[in-house]
Design an enzyme around this catalytic site. Structure first.
Site, PDB file in Angstrom:
ATOM      1  N   TYR A  38       0.639  -1.407   0.209  1.00  0.00           N
ATOM      2  CA  TYR A  38       0.226   0.467   0.469  1.00  0.00           C
ATOM      3  C   TYR A  38       0.674   1.237   0.205  1.00  0.00           C
ATOM      4  O   TYR A  38       0.069   2.317  -0.628  1.00  0.00           O
ATOM      5  CB  TYR A  38      -0.714   0.199   1.183  1.00  0.00           C
ATOM      6  CG  TYR A  38      -2.137   1.225   1.675  1.00  0.00           C
ATOM      7  CD1 TYR A  38      -3.146   1.683   0.406  1.00  0.00           C
ATOM      8  CD2 TYR A  38      -1.863   1.944   2.115  1.00  0.00           C
ATOM      9  CE1 TYR A  38      -3.952   1.875   0.768  1.00  0.00           C
ATOM     10  CE2 TYR A  38      -2.857   3.331   2.304  1.00  0.00           C
ATOM     11  CZ  TYR A  38      -3.346   3.066   1.805  1.00  0.00           C
ATOM     12  OH  TYR A  38      -4.900   4.164   1.735  1.00  0.00           O
TER      13      TYR A  38
ATOM     14  N   LYS B  30       1.132   3.965  -2.778  1.00  0.00           N
ATOM     15  CA  LYS B  30       0.407   5.067  -2.369  1.00  0.00           C
ATOM     16  C   LYS B  30       1.924   6.440  -2.644  1.00  0.00           C
ATOM     17  O   LYS B  30       1.716   7.661  -3.019  1.00  0.00           O
ATOM     18  CB  LYS B  30      -0.511   5.740  -0.899  1.00  0.00           C
ATOM     19  CG  LYS B  30      -1.209   4.826  -1.336  1.00  0.00           C
ATOM     20  CD  LYS B  30      -2.647   5.263  -2.026  1.00  0.00           C
ATOM     21  CE  LYS B  30      -4.064   4.816  -1.221  1.00  0.00           C
ATOM     22  NZ  LYS B  30      -4.569   5.602  -2.174  1.00  0.00           N
TER      23      LYS B  30
HETATM   24  P1  NDP Z   1     -13.765   2.321   0.893  1.00  0.00           P
HETATM   25  O1  NDP Z   1     -12.862   1.047   0.855  1.00  0.00           O
HETATM   26  O2  NDP Z   1     -14.236   2.809   1.807  1.00  0.00           O
HETATM   27  O3  NDP Z   1     -13.516   2.569  -0.733  1.00  0.00           O
HETATM   28  C1  NDP Z   1     -13.163   2.150  -1.260  1.00  0.00           C
HETATM   29  C2  NDP Z   1     -14.398   2.549  -2.490  1.00  0.00           C
HETATM   30  O4  NDP Z   1     -12.843   1.767  -3.914  1.00  0.00           O
HETATM   31  C3  NDP Z   1     -14.272   1.009  -2.547  1.00  0.00           C
HETATM   32  O5  NDP Z   1     -16.103   1.789  -2.889  1.00  0.00           O
HETATM   33  C4  NDP Z   1     -14.400  -0.203  -3.806  1.00  0.00           C
HETATM   34  O6  NDP Z   1     -15.499  -0.679  -4.065  1.00  0.00           O
HETATM   35  C5  NDP Z   1     -13.989   1.180  -4.320  1.00  0.00           C
HETATM   36  N1  NDP Z   1     -12.864   0.321  -5.608  1.00  0.00           N
HETATM   37  C6  NDP Z   1     -11.904  -1.018  -4.791  1.00  0.00           C
HETATM   38  N2  NDP Z   1     -10.990  -1.470  -5.738  1.00  0.00           N
HETATM   39  C7  NDP Z   1     -11.130  -1.128  -7.096  1.00  0.00           C
HETATM   40  C8  NDP Z   1     -11.595  -1.276  -8.601  1.00  0.00           C
HETATM   41  N3  NDP Z   1     -10.886  -2.271  -8.849  1.00  0.00           N
HETATM   42  N4  NDP Z   1     -12.202  -1.286  -9.272  1.00  0.00           N
HETATM   43  C9  NDP Z   1     -13.534   0.711  -9.221  1.00  0.00           C
HETATM   44  N5  NDP Z   1     -13.152   0.903  -7.606  1.00  0.00           N
HETATM   45  C10 NDP Z   1     -12.713   0.334  -6.463  1.00  0.00           C
HETATM   46  O7  NDP Z   1     -11.826   3.205   1.016  1.00  0.00           O
HETATM   47  P2  NDP Z   1     -11.906   4.535   1.491  1.00  0.00           P
HETATM   48  O8  NDP Z   1     -12.928   5.437   1.092  1.00  0.00           O
HETATM   49  O9  NDP Z   1     -11.538   4.958   2.556  1.00  0.00           O
HETATM   50  O10 NDP Z   1     -10.676   5.539   0.202  1.00  0.00           O
HETATM   51  C11 NDP Z   1     -10.752   6.049  -0.580  1.00  0.00           C
HETATM   52  C12 NDP Z   1      -9.302   6.553  -1.359  1.00  0.00           C
HETATM   53  O11 NDP Z   1      -8.576   7.028   0.220  1.00  0.00           O
HETATM   54  C13 NDP Z   1      -8.071   5.513  -1.168  1.00  0.00           C
HETATM   55  O12 NDP Z   1      -7.144   5.473  -1.921  1.00  0.00           O
HETATM   56  C14 NDP Z   1      -7.645   5.419  -0.377  1.00  0.00           C
HETATM   57  O13 NDP Z   1      -6.653   4.676  -0.125  1.00  0.00           O
HETATM   58  C15 NDP Z   1      -7.509   6.230   0.680  1.00  0.00           C
HETATM   59  N6  NDP Z   1      -7.120   6.955   2.203  1.00  0.00           N
HETATM   60  C16 NDP Z   1      -7.765   5.921   2.942  1.00  0.00           C
HETATM   61  C17 NDP Z   1      -7.944   6.527   4.024  1.00  0.00           C
HETATM   62  C18 NDP Z   1      -8.423   6.463   5.066  1.00  0.00           C
HETATM   63  O14 NDP Z   1      -7.957   6.122   6.364  1.00  0.00           O
HETATM   64  N7  NDP Z   1      -9.809   6.419   5.141  1.00  0.00           N
HETATM   65  C19 NDP Z   1      -6.698   7.378   4.574  1.00  0.00           C
HETATM   66  C20 NDP Z   1      -5.165   7.550   3.193  1.00  0.00           C
HETATM   67  C21 NDP Z   1      -6.286   7.570   2.385  1.00  0.00           C
HETATM   68  P3  NDP Z   1     -15.572  -2.115  -3.371  1.00  0.00           P
HETATM   69  O15 NDP Z   1     -16.454  -1.896  -2.060  1.00  0.00           O
HETATM   70  O16 NDP Z   1     -16.499  -3.394  -4.217  1.00  0.00           O
HETATM   71  O17 NDP Z   1     -14.518  -2.944  -2.940  1.00  0.00           O
END
Ligand code: NDP
Length: 242
Positions: free
Chosen positions: A150, A154
């Site tokens: 991860y 990033k």
């Molecule tokens: P979630 O897991 O809540 O949401 C991520 C979404 O992305 C889900 O709906 C998931 O679908 C979708 N997804 C996963 N794989 C794919 C794919 N191959 N194609 C299309 N959609 C996809 O994550 P967050 O909202 O927490 O995170 C959002 C972003 O923020 C990410 O990039 C994460 O790395 C980043 N981030 C989050 C942090 C946190 O503390 N939450 C901290 C730092 C960064 P499904 O549910 O079907 O898998």
């Protein structure tokens, strides 16, 4: 706060969490927004709200990415804002990390950003306007044990952001990253309570971030007002990393 009227935005991973709130806030500011996610919708744009469309997209599939961006430009006329938000974790210490988990995370978090950015840039260049915002992470700046895949993805997103920002600046396209700290979403809710408490101690502002904290930074970078900012990494982390 910012006026995005007549602009078209695409947000990946927008079915829930940070992506959903980003999409809602762009729509509230007047943009037409396409929410793209793994499984939630059909492969064709479908109306899911006022000036809001949903479409099924796996960001790891370059042909599907081309198809969705093609549909957006054909049906909605343009693409002004791309938010690369889809991301996953498959945590484990390096010595125990399976190659499959390494590849899966790099493929979603980094290859996906490459496919979408490449396709969007080719459209934005013709328009001589674009805003690309990539969701990175504080751990891509600091490192974190148990997340080599991860963290590498990033950090890669941050490097990609800066390289592309330099390539496309002359076409009036800005490319920036937002690096969230610890944000309350499904991605973080499974952490053990002890890990959550330890993380909270590392946050000078003393609280876990919200999805709204991230969406407001993205909205700013997506606005015309942020037109002189490119190649920047906006930390939204409560001071966890400075
Ligand atoms: P979630 O897991 O809540 O949401 C991520 C979404 O992305 C889900 O709906 C998931 O679908 C979708 N997804 C996963 N794989 C794919 C794919 N191959 N194609 C299309 N959609 C996809 O994550 P967050 O909202 O927490 O995170 C959002 C972003 O923020 C990410 O990039 C994460 O790395 C980043 N981030 C989050 C942090 C946190 O503390 N939450 C901290 C730092 C960064 P499904 O549910 O079907 O898998």
């Amino acid at each position: 706060m910012f006026d995005l009227k007549d602009q078209v935005a695409l947000v990946t991973g927008a079915a829930r969490g940070i992506g959903r709130t980003i999409a809602d806030s762009l729509a509230k500011s007047g943009a037409t927004v396409v929410l793209a996610d793994f499984a939630d919708w059909d492969a064709e744009l479908q109306i899911v709200g006022d000036r809001t469309y949903g479409v099924r997209l796996d960001v790891t599939d370059p042909e599907a990415v081309k198809g969705v961006i093609g549909q957006i430009v054909d049906q909605l006329g343009r693409l002004d804002i791309l938010v690369n938000n889809a991301g996953i974790t498959r945590d484990g210490l390096l010595m125990r990390m399976k190659e499959e988990d390494w590849r899966k995370v790099l493929s979603t978090n980094l290859d996906g950003v490459f496919y979408l950015t490449k396709e969007a840039v080719s459209r934005m260049m013709r328009q001589r306007y674009g805003r690309i915002i990539n969701i990175a992470s504080v751990v891509g700046q600091m490192g974190n044990p148990g997340q080599a895949n991860y963290v590498a993805s990033k950090s890669g997103v941050i490097g990609l952001t800066k390289a592309v920002a330099r390539e496309v600046a002359s076409r009036n396209i800005t490319v920036n990253a937002v690096a969230p700290g610890y944000i309350a979403t499904a991605m973080t809710e499974d952490l053990p309570d002890s890990a959550k408490q330890e993380l909270q101690k590392m946050i000078p502002l003393g609280r876990i971030g919200t999805v709204e904290d991230i969406a407001s930074g993205v909205l700013f970078l997506a606005s015309k007002e942020a037109g002189y900012i490119t190649g920047h990494v906006l930390n939204i982390n409560g001071g966890m990393y400075m």
